[in-house]
Each structure stands twice: as structure tokens, then as C-alpha cells.
Write a protein that holds these residues in place. Structure first.
Motif, PDB file in Angstrom:
ATOM      1  N   GLN A 123       0.804  -1.219   0.000  1.00  0.00           N
ATOM      2  CA  GLN A 123       0.000   0.000   0.000  1.00  0.00           C
ATOM      3  C   GLN A 123       0.838   1.271   0.000  1.00  0.00           C
ATOM      4  N   SER A 124       2.137   1.135   0.203  1.00  0.00           N
ATOM      5  CA  SER A 124       3.014   2.306   0.276  1.00  0.00           C
ATOM      6  C   SER A 124       3.050   3.047  -1.073  1.00  0.00           C
ATOM      7  N   THR A 125       2.988   4.370  -1.018  1.00  0.00           N
ATOM      8  CA  THR A 125       3.025   5.207  -2.222  1.00  0.00           C
ATOM      9  C   THR A 125       4.276   6.083  -2.265  1.00  0.00           C
ATOM     10  N   THR A 126       5.200   5.829  -1.361  1.00  0.00           N
ATOM     11  CA  THR A 126       6.395   6.679  -1.268  1.00  0.00           C
ATOM     12  C   THR A 126       7.500   6.256  -2.229  1.00  0.00           C
ATOM     13  N   GLY A 127       7.387   5.092  -2.805  1.00  0.00           N
ATOM     14  CA  GLY A 127       8.423   4.607  -3.700  1.00  0.00           C
ATOM     15  C   GLY A 127       9.497   3.801  -2.984  1.00  0.00           C
ATOM     16  N   GLU A 128       9.419   3.768  -1.654  1.00  0.00           N
ATOM     17  CA  GLU A 128      10.410   3.033  -0.873  1.00  0.00           C
ATOM     18  C   GLU A 128      10.353   1.547  -1.147  1.00  0.00           C
ATOM     19  N   TYR A 129       9.125   1.056  -1.398  1.00  0.00           N
ATOM     20  CA  TYR A 129       8.941  -0.378  -1.631  1.00  0.00           C
ATOM     21  C   TYR A 129       8.607  -0.669  -3.096  1.00  0.00           C
ATOM     22  N   LYS A 130       9.051   0.186  -4.001  1.00  0.00           N
ATOM     23  CA  LYS A 130       8.727   0.013  -5.411  1.00  0.00           C
ATOM     24  C   LYS A 130       9.259  -1.306  -5.964  1.00  0.00           C
ATOM     25  N   GLU A 131      10.497  -1.634  -5.634  1.00  0.00           N
ATOM     26  CA  GLU A 131      11.095  -2.873  -6.123  1.00  0.00           C
ATOM     27  C   GLU A 131      10.344  -4.088  -5.592  1.00  0.00           C
ATOM     28  N   TYR A 132       9.966  -4.032  -4.306  1.00  0.00           N
ATOM     29  CA  TYR A 132       9.214  -5.135  -3.706  1.00  0.00           C
ATOM     30  C   TYR A 132       7.855  -5.283  -4.401  1.00  0.00           C
ATOM     31  N   GLN A 133       7.199  -4.171  -4.697  1.00  0.00           N
ATOM     32  CA  GLN A 133       5.895  -4.212  -5.356  1.00  0.00           C
ATOM     33  C   GLN A 133       6.002  -4.802  -6.751  1.00  0.00           C
ATOM     34  N   GLU A 134       7.070  -4.464  -7.468  1.00  0.00           N
ATOM     35  CA  GLU A 134       7.263  -5.004  -8.812  1.00  0.00           C
ATOM     36  C   GLU A 134       7.488  -6.515  -8.769  1.00  0.00           C
ATOM     37  N   GLU A 135       8.278  -6.967  -7.807  1.00  0.00           N
ATOM     38  CA  GLU A 135       8.523  -8.400  -7.673  1.00  0.00           C
ATOM     39  C   GLU A 135       7.255  -9.143  -7.276  1.00  0.00           C
ATOM     40  N   PHE A 136       6.450  -8.492  -6.438  1.00  0.00           N
ATOM     41  CA  PHE A 136       5.206  -9.134  -5.997  1.00  0.00           C
ATOM     42  C   PHE A 136       4.211  -9.245  -7.154  1.00  0.00           C
ATOM     43  N   GLN A 137       4.214  -8.265  -8.047  1.00  0.00           N
ATOM     44  CA  GLN A 137       3.341  -8.353  -9.209  1.00  0.00           C
ATOM     45  C   GLN A 137       3.737  -9.528 -10.108  1.00  0.00           C
ATOM     46  N   LYS A 138       5.029  -9.802 -10.212  1.00  0.00           N
ATOM     47  CA  LYS A 138       5.486 -10.960 -10.978  1.00  0.00           C
ATOM     48  C   LYS A 138       4.987 -12.245 -10.328  1.00  0.00           C
ATOM     49  N   LEU A 139       5.026 -12.277  -8.993  1.00  0.00           N
ATOM     50  CA  LEU A 139       4.537 -13.455  -8.272  1.00  0.00           C
ATOM     51  C   LEU A 139       3.038 -13.635  -8.506  1.00  0.00           C
ATOM     52  N   GLN A 140       2.285 -12.536  -8.548  1.00  0.00           N
ATOM     53  CA  GLN A 140       0.841 -12.619  -8.779  1.00  0.00           C
ATOM     54  C   GLN A 140       0.541 -13.223 -10.148  1.00  0.00           C
ATOM     55  N   LYS A 141       1.291 -12.811 -11.150  1.00  0.00           N
ATOM     56  CA  LYS A 141       1.077 -13.349 -12.488  1.00  0.00           C
ATOM     57  C   LYS A 141       1.462 -14.825 -12.553  1.00  0.00           C
ATOM     58  N   MET A 142       2.525 -15.174 -11.840  1.00  0.00           N
ATOM     59  CA  MET A 142       2.995 -16.560 -11.866  1.00  0.00           C
ATOM     60  C   MET A 142       1.993 -17.511 -11.238  1.00  0.00           C
ATOM     61  N   TYR A 143       1.436 -17.127 -10.086  1.00  0.00           N
ATOM     62  CA  TYR A 143       0.533 -18.008  -9.345  1.00  0.00           C
ATOM     63  C   TYR A 143      -0.941 -17.640  -9.515  1.00  0.00           C
ATOM     64  N   GLN A 144      -1.216 -16.645 -10.369  1.00  0.00           N
ATOM     65  CA  GLN A 144      -2.584 -16.217 -10.669  1.00  0.00           C
ATOM     66  C   GLN A 144      -3.361 -15.915  -9.383  1.00  0.00           C
ATOM     67  N   CYS A 145      -2.813 -14.973  -8.619  1.00  0.00           N
ATOM     68  CA  CYS A 145      -3.422 -14.570  -7.362  1.00  0.00           C
ATOM     69  C   CYS A 145      -3.334 -13.049  -7.226  1.00  0.00           C
ATOM     70  N   CYS A 146      -3.933 -12.515  -6.179  1.00  0.00           N
ATOM     71  CA  CYS A 146      -3.959 -11.066  -6.005  1.00  0.00           C
ATOM     72  C   CYS A 146      -3.894 -10.713  -4.528  1.00  0.00           C
ATOM     73  N   GLY A 147      -2.971  -9.810  -4.174  1.00  0.00           N
ATOM     74  CA  GLY A 147      -2.848  -9.387  -2.780  1.00  0.00           C
ATOM     75  C   GLY A 147      -2.350 -10.506  -1.878  1.00  0.00           C
ATOM     76  N   LEU A 148      -2.399 -10.229  -0.583  1.00  0.00           N
ATOM     77  CA  LEU A 148      -1.926 -11.217   0.381  1.00  0.00           C
ATOM     78  C   LEU A 148      -3.026 -11.728   1.304  1.00  0.00           C
ATOM     79  N   LYS A 149      -3.896 -10.830   1.737  1.00  0.00           N
ATOM     80  CA  LYS A 149      -4.932 -11.227   2.689  1.00  0.00           C
ATOM     81  C   LYS A 149      -6.336 -10.958   2.158  1.00  0.00           C
TER      82      LYS A 149
END
Length: 235
Positions: A123-149
């Protein structure tokens, strides 16, 4: 004076060779679980059991080699070292199983805390976790899921800013089994937290099965090594 049984001697050798192979398998499988879990963003503190299996696999490889040499050379010293080390490993496995059962609530609480922290990063919009968000989007596409909870809600304002977040990319996006509608967009229905937890549970079942089978093998190793030790002593 009774001699050393050739059958027992070579049975011990074959057993320890099999034991060494088991150690190689456990070590390789545990490392694979460790690496795949790290790629999925699971906190390393949650992988204590896997780390323990890595250590056990490496030690079993050494013990298998020690037992083979002890049987072939008819060395009482090496057989006794093998017996003591194997007994310690068996005690360690039982202790780890008991501790895992006792501290299960603490492990679940730590996992929930880790998931909450990961949601805050999404949910961070500061850009601090931009790399983490990009990697997580790759994981979402790989496992066809969305979000964590809570699915797409975990992305907060970022969901509206980026149109490809959780985008369902199947041929029939209206499928109720895989996709759903959220804010007029087709997104994956299942949360990635469910996928991760399922994989963790599946891996735990495999680990428990390996540990149980290994305990049986270890008990047989203790019996064989002590019988051969006594036969060499009476030679």
C-alpha cells in the motif's frame, strides 16, 4: 571366539550407503524449499524447520560415509562414533517435533505479523517499496493470485494508479473459479496468502513424512551398528 558376520558387515555397508544417499536427497530437497520460499517473500525466521533439515541432511551424509568406512574396516571406534552421532540426531529430531507442536501458535502469530507488514509495503506510495511491489506483481502473475490477505484491497491507492495490478490474463476472465470483478476490472480471485500457506502446508507434510521415515532408518542404523560393534569386539 566368534568372527564378524560377513552378512552383517556388508548389510551395514549397504545400509549406510543408502543412508548417505538419503542425506543427499534431504539436503537437496531442503535447499530447494529454502530457495523457493525465499523467492516467494516468506520471512527467513519462518523457515527454522527447513534450516534444521539442511543441517540434518549434511550431517547424515557425513554419518553415512563414516558408517561405510567403519563397516568395511571393522573399526569399533568409527562404529561407536557413528552410533553416538546417530543417536544425537534422533534425539534432536524428536525435540524439534515437540518444540514445533508447542510453539505452533507463536509461529502462526509471527506469520500473520509478517503478512500485515507485507500488506503495508504493497500500500506504500512513497516509492520506498517500489522494487518489492514489482517483484510481488510478478509473483501474482505466476501463481494467478492477487494481494496477500484481502485480495486487491491490499494494494490500497496503488490499485487505481496501476492498471495492470492483479489483471486476470486468462482467455475467459469471467470465470468464477479464477477471476472476479473489482472496481470494474477483472482481477484474480484468490489471494497470494492462500497460495503461500498452501505451499507451506504441503511442504510441511513432505518434511514430516521424510522425518518419520528417517527416524525408522536411524533406529535400524543404531541396531545394525551396535550388533556389528559387539561382533568385532568378540572377534
Amino acid at each position: 571366539m566368534a568372527g564378524v558376520s560377513k552378512c552383517m558387515k556388508y548389510s551395514m555397508f549397504i545400509f549406510n550407503f543408502f543412508f548417505w544417499v538419503c542425506g543427499c536427497i534431504i539436503l537437496g530437497f531442503s535447499i530447494w524449499i529454502r530457495v523457493s520460499s525465499a523467492q516467494q517473500g516468506i520471512d527467513s525466521s519462518m523457515l527454522g524447520g527447513v534450516n534444521l533439515l539442511i543441517a540434518v541432511g549434511a550431517i547424515i551424509m557425513i554419518l553415512g560415509f563414516l558408517g561405510c568406512c567403519g563397516a568395511v574396516k571393522e573399526s569399533r571406534c568409527m562404529l561407536m562414533l557413528f552410533f553416538i552421532a546417530l543417536l544425537l540426531i534422533l534425539i534432536l529430531q524428536v525435540t524439534a517435533g515437540v518444540l514445533g507442536a508447542v510453539y505452533k501458535p507463536q509461529v502462526e502469530a509471527a506469520l500473520n505479523l509478517t503478512l500485515s507488514e507485507a500488506v503495508n509495503a504493497l500500500q506504500s506510495t512513497t516509492g520506498e517499496y517500489k522494487e518489492y511491489q514489482e517483484e510481488f506483481q510478478k509473483l501474482q502473475k505466476m501463481y494467478q493470485c492477487c494481494g496477500l490477505k484481502d485480495g486487491p484491497e491490499d494494494w490500497g491507492q496503488n490499485f487505481d494508479k496501476q492498471k495492470d495490478i492483479c489483471q486476470c490474463e486468462v482467455e475467459k476472465p469471467s470465470s468464477s473459479d479464477l477471476c472476479t470483478t473489482y472496481r470494474s476490472r477483472y482481477v484474480y480471485k484468490k489471494s497470494c496468502g492462500e497460495v503461500i500457506m498452501k505451499q507451506v502446508k504441503d511442504n510441511l507434510v513432505i518434511i514430516m513424512g521424510i522425518a518419520f521415515g528417517l527416524a525408522v532408518v536411524e533406529i535400524l542404523g543404531l541396531v545394525f551398528s551396535m550388533i556389528l560393534y559387539c561382533q568385532i569386539g568378540s572377534k
